[in-house]
Design a protein around this motif. Structure first.
Motif, PDB file in Angstrom:
ATOM      1  N   VAL A 227      -1.966  -1.653   2.471  1.00 17.15           N
ATOM      2  CA  VAL A 227      -1.507  -2.362   1.380  1.00 17.15           C
ATOM      3  C   VAL A 227      -1.029  -3.857   1.608  1.00 17.15           C
ATOM      4  O   VAL A 227      -0.308  -4.087   2.800  1.00 17.15           O
ATOM      5  N   ILE A 228      -1.425  -4.757   1.002  1.00 18.02           N
ATOM      6  CA  ILE A 228      -1.047  -6.039   1.511  1.00 18.02           C
ATOM      7  C   ILE A 228       0.296  -6.487   0.601  1.00 18.02           C
ATOM      8  O   ILE A 228       0.073  -6.620  -0.530  1.00 18.02           O
ATOM      9  N   ASN A 229       1.309  -6.683   1.438  1.00 18.59           N
ATOM     10  CA  ASN A 229       2.368  -6.952   0.506  1.00 18.59           C
ATOM     11  C   ASN A 229       2.679  -8.425   0.062  1.00 18.59           C
ATOM     12  O   ASN A 229       3.014  -9.378   1.291  1.00 18.59           O
ATOM     13  N   ALA A 230       2.692  -8.901  -0.866  1.00 17.44           N
ATOM     14  CA  ALA A 230       2.629 -10.290  -1.467  1.00 17.44           C
ATOM     15  C   ALA A 230       4.125 -10.997  -1.464  1.00 17.44           C
ATOM     16  O   ALA A 230       4.180 -12.051  -1.611  1.00 17.44           O
ATOM     17  N   LYS A 231       5.257  -9.894  -0.940  1.00 17.14           N
ATOM     18  CA  LYS A 231       6.346 -10.500  -0.928  1.00 17.14           C
ATOM     19  C   LYS A 231       6.762 -10.756   0.675  1.00 17.14           C
ATOM     20  O   LYS A 231       7.990 -11.156   1.246  1.00 17.14           O
ATOM     21  N   LEU A 232       5.802 -10.247   1.355  1.00 14.35           N
ATOM     22  CA  LEU A 232       5.901 -10.557   2.984  1.00 14.35           C
ATOM     23  C   LEU A 232       5.073 -11.336   3.560  1.00 14.35           C
ATOM     24  O   LEU A 232       5.262 -12.174   4.503  1.00 14.35           O
ATOM     25  N   GLU A 233       3.685 -11.453   3.083  1.00 17.68           N
ATOM     26  CA  GLU A 233       2.488 -12.194   3.697  1.00 17.68           C
ATOM     27  C   GLU A 233       2.590 -13.584   2.866  1.00 17.68           C
ATOM     28  O   GLU A 233       3.124 -13.800   1.895  1.00 17.68           O
TER      29      GLU A 233
END
Length: 379
Positions: free
Chosen positions: A325-331
């Protein structure tokens, strides 16, 4: 038997919300008598649902608490059971506290007048205010049974609210039926991209409402430009509102991107979640920002790369031991893009992980189905 459904959207722009209706009714349909009355307390019209479940009698009830005839409350009191799913992810003040307060008001009344009130698998929290937590606890304490769709929610219920008997299952939409052969496609390798109009424009109310650490629009454009050199790209909406000024919609953004990149293919404006899943099931790889679009791809065997804007993604897929899962709040934009490319390159690993996850889902869904049927047998 009379069954009430709350927090289900029978006729919604959001096909993920609709998926919960179709999935839950599909689970219980073989165990209820013909002509069982299903009361819809969602405030939406019945849409296409009755045509899929003709063995039920559907009754639409407008949820007007100020109705002087008390028709809404009288209908609630008729129900042997109320099943409430809170649209899957709205038992939280993440979208706004006023919206949350309105939902809670209906839950409290349902618990007071109905024989048994059941919270179906959903995400609970996060809660940003103490007051939100306090009124949530009142609902939890009165519920006959509480199901969670992720471990984060289950642990929060135990640690913050002292709820030790909640039942961990998974999202009901994993069992949504579909027909892969209802659409015809080329033999080219296909990547489906679900573009969230909500994230593309920054949120419901404010710029970057969800606190993303990347620029979502730039990420999507970069993915389309580069992947279309090798793959057939399908732009797939999962929230579809064809009105002039939609509150939330993916289709118009997908259409704009299709016009900008004419070598892409624009998916139809689906009428039902079953149509959407049937289309998605034909992809080889799927990149999605609406969680239920990724559930549709995941459960139909398509290699899935979720882009997360909320902990509901990490909660759900973490419970399935699926780490991609790609976390858009971290990456940031570049690191998220790099992850997309890496996951596509290593798709065999994702596919193998999905197969193991689906076994977990089957086990959890059996627990859920058996538990629901035990409640129905009590009536």
């Amino acid at each position: 038997m009379k069954i009430g459904l709350m927090g289900f959207e029978f006729n919604s722009a959001n096909k993920g919300c609709e998926a919960l209706v179709y999935s839950f009714l599909n689970i219980i349909k073989d165990y209820l008598e013909i002509n069982t009355e299903i009361y819809n307390f969602s405030g939406t019209q019945l849409g296409e649902v009755p045509s899929y479940f003709s063995n039920f009698v559907f009754i639409n009830v407008e949820p007007k608490l100020k109705d002087l005839s008390f028709n809404y409350i009288k209908k609630l009191s008729k129900c042997d059971l109320i099943f409430d799913v809170t649209m899957g992810d709205s038992f939280s003040d993440i979208y706004s506290e006023s919206f949350y307060q309105g939902l809670i008001r209906h839950k409290r009344i349902a618990e007071l007048v109905c024989k048994k009130y059941v919270l179906l698998p959903q995400t609970y929290g996060p809660f940003y205010s103490i007051n939100s937590e306090k009124i949530a606890k009142k609902v939890f304490d009165k519920a006959y049974r509480i199901y969670c769709r992720d471990e984060i929610s289950k642990k929060m219920l135990q640690n913050k609210f002292g709820i030790t008997n909640s039942i961990l299952t998974s999202d009901m939409a994993f069992v949504l039926p579909y027909d892969k052969n209802s659409y015809k496609f080329s033999n080219k390798e296909k990547i489906g991209i679900n573009v969230s109009g909500l994230l593309y424009r920054g949120g419901f109310h404010t710029e970057n409402q969800f606190g993303l650490s990347l620029v979502y629009s730039e990420l999507i454009d970069k993915i389309i430009v580069n992947l279309s050199l090798k793959y057939e790209i399908h732009l797939i909406p999962h929230v579809i509102d064809l009105t002039e000024q939609p509150y939330d919609d993916d289709f118009k953004i997908c259409r704009i991107l299709h016009e900008k990149y004419p070598n892409t293919i624009l998916a139809p404006a689906f009428k039902t979640p079953i149509q959407a899943k049937s289309y998605i099931s034909n992809m080889d790889i799927f990149i999605g920002s609406r969680m239920h679009s990724t559930i549709a791809s995941f459960s139909s065997g398509v290699v899935t790369i979720p882009i997360s804007y909320s902990r509901k993604f990490e909660g759900l897929f973490g419970s399935l031991d699926y780490p991609y899962v790609i976390n858009a709040k971290l990456e940031n934009t570049d690191s998220a893009y790099a992850l997309v490319m890496r996951y596509i390159e290593n798709r065999a690993d994702l596919s193998e992980s999905q197969k193991k996850s689906m076994q977990l889902i089957e086990d959890k869904n059996k627990v859920f189905k058996d538990s629901i049927l035990s409640i129905l047998k009590e009536i």
